[in-house]
Design a protein around this motif. Structure first.
Motif, PDB file in Angstrom:
ATOM      1  N   UNK A  29      32.248  32.371  28.382  1.00  0.00           N
ATOM      2  CA  UNK A  29      33.402  33.206  28.718  1.00  0.00           C
ATOM      3  C   UNK A  29      32.982  34.614  29.123  1.00  0.00           C
ATOM      4  N   UNK A  30      31.773  35.036  28.780  1.00  0.00           N
ATOM      5  CA  UNK A  30      31.279  36.351  29.173  1.00  0.00           C
ATOM      6  C   UNK A  30      30.338  36.272  30.369  1.00  0.00           C
ATOM      7  N   UNK A  82      45.872  44.426  36.967  1.00  0.00           N
ATOM      8  CA  UNK A  82      46.018  42.991  36.713  1.00  0.00           C
ATOM      9  C   UNK A  82      45.099  42.545  35.580  1.00  0.00           C
ATOM     10  N   UNK A  83      44.012  43.274  35.386  1.00  0.00           N
ATOM     11  CA  UNK A  83      43.133  43.114  34.216  1.00  0.00           C
ATOM     12  C   UNK A  83      42.615  41.690  34.034  1.00  0.00           C
ATOM     13  N   UNK A  84      42.072  41.125  35.099  1.00  0.00           N
ATOM     14  CA  UNK A  84      41.602  39.738  35.050  1.00  0.00           C
ATOM     15  C   UNK A  84      40.473  39.522  34.045  1.00  0.00           C
ATOM     16  N   UNK A  85      39.720  40.562  33.731  1.00  0.00           N
ATOM     17  CA  UNK A  85      38.612  40.433  32.776  1.00  0.00           C
ATOM     18  C   UNK A  85      39.020  40.788  31.348  1.00  0.00           C
ATOM     19  N   UNK A  86      40.323  40.996  31.122  1.00  0.00           N
ATOM     20  CA  UNK A  86      40.862  41.291  29.787  1.00  0.00           C
ATOM     21  C   UNK A  86      40.206  42.510  29.130  1.00  0.00           C
ATOM     22  N   UNK A  87      40.134  43.627  29.834  1.00  0.00           N
ATOM     23  CA  UNK A  87      39.440  44.794  29.271  1.00  0.00           C
ATOM     24  C   UNK A  87      40.026  45.317  27.970  1.00  0.00           C
ATOM     25  N   UNK A  88      41.345  45.223  27.784  1.00  0.00           N
ATOM     26  CA  UNK A  88      41.919  45.778  26.552  1.00  0.00           C
ATOM     27  C   UNK A  88      41.640  44.895  25.340  1.00  0.00           C
ATOM     28  N   UNK A  89      40.980  43.760  25.556  1.00  0.00           N
ATOM     29  CA  UNK A  89      40.559  42.911  24.443  1.00  0.00           C
ATOM     30  C   UNK A  89      39.054  42.994  24.232  1.00  0.00           C
ATOM     31  N   UNK A  90      38.448  44.069  24.741  1.00  0.00           N
ATOM     32  CA  UNK A  90      37.028  44.332  24.544  1.00  0.00           C
ATOM     33  C   UNK A  90      36.854  45.631  23.757  1.00  0.00           C
ATOM     34  N   UNK A  91      35.685  45.786  23.157  1.00  0.00           N
ATOM     35  CA  UNK A  91      35.413  47.021  22.414  1.00  0.00           C
ATOM     36  C   UNK A  91      35.572  48.240  23.320  1.00  0.00           C
ATOM     37  N   UNK A  92      35.038  48.131  24.532  1.00  0.00           N
ATOM     38  CA  UNK A  92      35.236  49.160  25.551  1.00  0.00           C
ATOM     39  C   UNK A  92      35.761  48.467  26.799  1.00  0.00           C
ATOM     40  N   UNK A  95      24.518  40.061  34.337  1.00  0.00           N
ATOM     41  CA  UNK A  95      25.346  41.265  34.426  1.00  0.00           C
ATOM     42  C   UNK A  95      26.403  41.164  35.519  1.00  0.00           C
ATOM     43  N   UNK A  96      27.635  41.415  35.156  1.00  0.00           N
ATOM     44  CA  UNK A  96      28.843  41.362  35.993  1.00  0.00           C
ATOM     45  C   UNK A  96      28.999  40.027  36.722  1.00  0.00           C
ATOM     46  N   UNK A  97      28.272  39.004  36.279  1.00  0.00           N
ATOM     47  CA  UNK A  97      28.456  37.664  36.826  1.00  0.00           C
ATOM     48  C   UNK A  97      27.774  37.395  38.148  1.00  0.00           C
TER      49      UNK A  97
END
Length: 291
Positions: free
Chosen positions: A48-49, A132-142, A20-22
């Motif tokens: 990648x996750x 900056x969205x380093x975790x690419x949130x807008x490419x996730x379901x939520x 969880x959260x790396x």
């Protein structure tokens, strides 16, 4: 929850561990090394996750390997129609750009929803501490992004206009026709980087929030998530995630990703379902409180 998948090689599998959260604690590393050396191929794979995979484990050794890992807090990752490993950047813990506490939120989401079942398809959740969205949130379901709304205190502003020239890479700080320093809402991305730079302390954080997007995904047909809401606190974000999942469970078809459901219903309809469910949830909570 299944913790391994079959490899191309007969009678061998790869164990996938949830991180969880790396966050990995040092006391977990010895067991990871020992299991990979004793039962696996001696290699580890970081996905990648931010999950950890141990490839090359003989099927007969999987129960013993998993038991040894569980003894020091390693748990299986999700396969199939489940909540996948929650991804988050370091956030306010260490990143100078972060506007919010991403890791506490990510761990709270994982704690509440990691065992969620009966979903139409998999759900991927990512948290970023700033635009900056380093975790690419807008490419996730939520997807969740930390943002800061900036306010100009006109009574403190000395009209030096240094901020207009130097402080904002988006050129969102501007000089009005009346000579006031203003924030252009169309240009501002709510990164909060300008806060604290003004020598007169005229640029301040009006509010910090978690900006939620829904319906993003990668894969063969990638899709960018759509804005849903700005939420101020971690408990409220967790509540919103619960509501989104409830709507998804009720209206999603088997195999249909959240973004595909939104495409089918329309974002307007989906947003209304979320609003209605939240209202109903409040009514139920109030009834339970009274009775």
């Amino acid at each position: 929850m299944r913790s391994f998948f079959s490899q191309k090689q007969s009678n061998f599998s790869t164990i996938r561990l949830r991180v969880p959260v790396g966050i990995i604690y040092v006391e977990q590393l010895d067991a990871l090394k020992e299991v990979a050396a004793r039962y696996g191929s001696g290699r580890l794979h970081l996905t990648v996750r931010k999950t950890v995979e141990i490839p090359g484990v003989a099927n007969k050794d999987i129960p013993r390997a998993i038991a040894q890992l569980a003894s020091v807090g390693w748990y299986s990752s999700a396969f199939g129609d489940n909540i996948r490993n929650v991804v988050a950047c370091p956030g306010a813990y260490s990143c100078p750009n972060a506007q919010v506490d991403t890791q506490s939120l990510g761990l709270e989401i994982d704690s509440n929803f990691a065992s969620e079942e009966d979903l139409p398809a998999k759900i991927k959740i990512a948290v970023a501490g700033c635009p900056n969205s380093c975790t690419h949130p807008i490419l996730n379901d939520i997807g969740i992004i930390g943002v800061t709304r900036v306010k100009v205190l006109q009574d403190k502003c000395e009209r030096c206009y240094i901020c207009v020239e130097d402080y904002c890479r988006e050129n969102a700080i501007k000089k009005s026709e009346e000579g006031q320093v203003i924030i252009d809402p169309e240009a501002c991305v709510d990164c909060g980087e300008c806060v604290g730079k003004c020598l007169s302390n005229a640029l301040v954080a009006e509010s910090r929030a978690y900006r939620i997007f829904v319906g993003g995904k990668l894969g063969r047909h990638p899709q960018i998530g759509t804005y849903l809401a700005d939420i101020l606190t971690i408990p409220e974000v967790v509540d919103m995630v619960e509501v989104v999942l409830a709507v998804y469970k009720k209206y999603g078809q088997p195999g249909e990703r959240l973004g595909e459901l939104i495409n089918r219903l329309s974002m307007e309809r989906f947003r209304q379902l979320v609003v209605d469910y939240r209202k109903q949830k409040v009514k139920v909570a109030c009834a339970q409180l009274v009775y």
